[in-house]
Write an enzyme that holds these catalytic residues in place. Structure first.
Site, mmCIF file in Angstrom:
data_model
loop_
_atom_site.group_PDB
_atom_site.id
_atom_site.type_symbol
_atom_site.label_atom_id
_atom_site.label_comp_id
_atom_site.label_asym_id
_atom_site.label_seq_id
_atom_site.Cartn_x
_atom_site.Cartn_y
_atom_site.Cartn_z
ATOM 1 N N SER A 194 1.003 -1.208 0.039
ATOM 2 C CA SER A 194 -0.074 0.074 -0.085
ATOM 3 C C SER A 194 0.819 1.229 0.078
ATOM 4 O O SER A 194 1.898 1.275 0.642
ATOM 5 C CB SER A 194 -0.882 -0.103 1.083
ATOM 6 O OG SER A 194 0.013 0.299 2.267
ATOM 7 N N LYS A 195 0.168 2.494 -0.571
ATOM 8 C CA LYS A 195 1.128 3.602 -0.714
ATOM 9 C C LYS A 195 1.573 4.156 0.932
ATOM 10 O O LYS A 195 2.343 4.987 0.927
ATOM 11 C CB LYS A 195 0.323 4.550 -1.515
ATOM 12 C CG LYS A 195 -0.875 4.873 -1.232
ATOM 13 C CD LYS A 195 -1.644 5.717 -2.329
ATOM 14 C CE LYS A 195 -2.892 6.074 -1.689
ATOM 15 N NZ LYS A 195 -3.688 6.543 -2.672
ATOM 16 N N ARG A 196 0.871 3.813 1.434
ATOM 17 C CA ARG A 196 0.903 3.995 3.077
ATOM 18 C C ARG A 196 2.334 3.748 3.522
ATOM 19 O O ARG A 196 2.900 4.477 4.187
ATOM 20 C CB ARG A 196 0.011 3.616 3.826
ATOM 21 C CG ARG A 196 -0.890 4.474 4.593
ATOM 22 C CD ARG A 196 -1.637 3.767 5.699
ATOM 23 N NE ARG A 196 -1.216 4.670 7.007
ATOM 24 C CZ ARG A 196 -2.216 4.596 7.988
ATOM 25 N NH1 ARG A 196 -3.399 4.181 7.834
ATOM 26 N NH2 ARG A 196 -1.818 5.465 9.021
ATOM 27 N N ASN B 222 4.729 1.941 1.151
ATOM 28 C CA ASN B 222 5.751 1.824 -0.031
ATOM 29 C C ASN B 222 5.205 2.521 -1.054
ATOM 30 O O ASN B 222 3.863 2.615 -1.426
ATOM 31 C CB ASN B 222 5.413 0.327 -0.381
ATOM 32 C CG ASN B 222 6.802 -0.472 0.036
ATOM 33 O OD1 ASN B 222 8.092 -0.088 -0.557
ATOM 34 N ND2 ASN B 222 6.654 -1.736 0.308
ATOM 35 N N ARG C 245 7.467 10.464 4.977
ATOM 36 C CA ARG C 245 7.456 9.204 6.096
ATOM 37 C C ARG C 245 9.121 9.057 6.299
ATOM 38 O O ARG C 245 8.996 8.811 7.533
ATOM 39 C CB ARG C 245 7.145 7.928 4.983
ATOM 40 C CG ARG C 245 5.795 7.795 5.147
ATOM 41 C CD ARG C 245 5.543 6.055 4.564
ATOM 42 N NE ARG C 245 6.317 5.882 3.451
ATOM 43 C CZ ARG C 245 5.560 5.924 2.357
ATOM 44 N NH1 ARG C 245 4.330 6.252 2.035
ATOM 45 N NH2 ARG C 245 6.238 5.801 1.080
#
Ligand code: GLU
Length: 488
Positions: free
Chosen positions: A253-255, A257, A467
């Site tokens: 998931s873009k959360r 990666n 992040r």
């Protein structure tokens, strides 16, 4: 022998995903290895979310990877049109067949009624599904309500008992009780088909022989299989590939990666190494070698070698592989790749930002370093910002990073609105709110305009930098939980 026909059927919403490239590669390889055809179909029945830009970027990304298709919206073919939004008449024709044979029915239930049913089922800990309310309406009543122009959808009939049994080539026999299968909406109130209906009609009419797609669709097979049966068509062979995973085994998931193909492209990952890396996801060559080209893959391709355990998409391994590819190039080829990567397009978008800020052309390099290349590695010290404590910095970065995940239209205005709203909600001066963001994105307090930088870098890269900043600040899981609460 029927010739093998496979397809990739992406929805043109947002940035093309590495998962789409992964599915495309295996469909492509299967078709090429068997002398068959590979199709590209655009599933754009969600009119609100589908865009032409996204459709174009799917073509660009797949071509960049070197995956070619024999039929598709942009290349035509014997089964055109290949865009679902242009196939309305076809869906109407087949929905009429289903209605005539009582395999589908009109449903006039209001959203409120459906909500009530769902809540009651949730309370009773039952599978949430349509309760069949409209299935018994008389023909006269349906006719009367249709003539009165009442809003409605069309749903499929599902048996009340028994199991749906089907085979998946990689997993063997699978059985799902019909009590877990919803009376799926086939036609929406706006007259557009849903995915489940359109996919069946199109796969059949486009003579697809093998459906190779992600495992998240396994639970939908009973609906599809019923429809194939109702329409008296033959179900293609089903091959559900494992989903790509983050390093912590959760679904990629873009959360956690970056998932956009364009992110890897902008980073300077070569298309052949991205493809090679994706080929290793759940798959291995008969001789176990790790570095191979797509034509070498096709020569010995064997879909039965796919393992269904979730393969981990690991950035570090990908970078390692890319390094191998880069070093194997001749110096002339390497130079060509650099020029390719630093394409006129990449430079063109940068010019309006830098032109008015330089005196010499060479000033471009220090000003735009973080836009073209990686930004300097951050330390906690970089976030020692006037008027802001560490907790403020963390709040601002975390808040923004979460908000940016929901952005669909990645443009200057939207990004600015989000930050303005964030500053207001968390009660900071707008200027102060932006400062940690400058550092996270560019590595310094003063850089090119923030929102232009975010637009230029794109969603994946921007989010990845935020992040990383949170990692540098060693934000704990507990702290994140507290911040999540604050966000809600
Ligand atoms: N449009 C679907 C998707 O985006 C296609 C799924 C399928 O291959 O059936 O994943």
């Amino acid at each position: 022998m029927v010739s093998v026909r496979t397809r990739i059927a992406p929805s043109p919403t947002g940035d093309p995903h590495v998962g789409t490239a992964y599915m495309a590669l295996f469909n492509w390889a299967y078709a090429r290895a068997n002398g068959g055809e590979f199709l590209l179909r655009i599933e754009d029945t969600d009119a609100e979310r589908s865009t032409v830009e996204s459709e174009q970027s799917i073509y660009d990304a797949l071509r960049w990877l070197g995956l070619d298709w024999d039929e598709g919206p942009d290349v035509g073919g014997a089964h055109a049109p290949y865009r679902q939004s242009e196939r309305q008449d076809t869906y109407q024709e087949h929905i009429a067949t289903l209605l005539n044979n009582d395999h589908a029915f009109h449903c006039f239930c209001s959203k409120e009624r459906l909500d009530e049913v769902r809540q009651a089922q949730q309370k009773a800990k039952q599978t949430t599904r349509y309760d069949g309310h409209c299935i018994g309406l008389t023909e006269e009543e349906v006719h009367r309500r249709l003539t009165a122009g009442e809003s409605h959808v069309i749903r499929m009939v599902v048996p009340e008992a028994g199991d749906c049994i089907f085979a998946d080539r990689l997993r063997g026999e699978i059985s799902i009780p019909y009590t877990q299968v919803d009376m799926q909406v086939l036609m929406k109130a706006d007259g557009m088909p849903t995915y489940h209906f359109a996919v069946v009609v199109d796969d059949h009419l486009m003579a697809i022989t093998h459906i190779i797609r992600g495992e998240e669709w396994i639970s939908s097979v009973p609906k599809h299989k019923l429809l194939y049966g109702y329409l008296d068509w033959q179900l293609p062979e089903l091959i559900h590939l494992p989903l790509l995973r983050n390093t912590d085994q959760s679904k990629l998931s873009k959360r956690k990666n970056p998932t956009g193909i364009n992110y890897y492209r902008a980073l300077g990952i070569l298309p052949e190494s991205l493809l090679n890396y994706l080929a290793l996801m759940g798959y291995s060559m008969p001789d176990e070698r790790e570095i191979f080209s797509r034509s070498e893959m096709v020569e010995v391709f064997d879909i039965d070698r796919v393992s269904v355990r979730g393969p981990v998409f690991d950035q570090e391994k990908l970078s390692w592989m890319n390094g191998q590819y880069l070093r194997a190039l001749s110096q002339a080829e390497f130079a060509e790749r650099v020029v390719d990567w630093l394409s006129p397009d990449r430079l063109r978008d940068l010019i309006p930002l830098v032109q008015e800020r330089v005196q010499k052309l060479s000033d471009l390099v220090p000003i735009a370093d973080y836009m073209l290349g990686s930004r300097a590695a951050l330390t906690e010290q970089d976030f020692a910002i006037d008027k802001l404590e560490r907790t403020d910095v963390v709040r601002i970065l975390y808040h923004t990073s979460m908000r940016l995940e929901q952005v669909r239209e990645w443009n200057r205005d939207t990004l600015m609105l989000i930050c303005q709203a964030g500053a207001e909600q968390l009660d900071y001066k707008f200027r102060d709110f932006l400062r940690p963001l400058f550092v996270a994105i560019s590595g310094r307090l003063v850089s090119l305009p923030l929102f232009d930088s975010l637009v230029y870098l794109g969603p994946d890269l921007s989010r990845a930098r935020l992040r990383e900043a949170l990692d540098v600040l060693k934000v704990s899981g507990k702290e994140k939980k507290r911040l999540d609460k604050e966000l809600r």
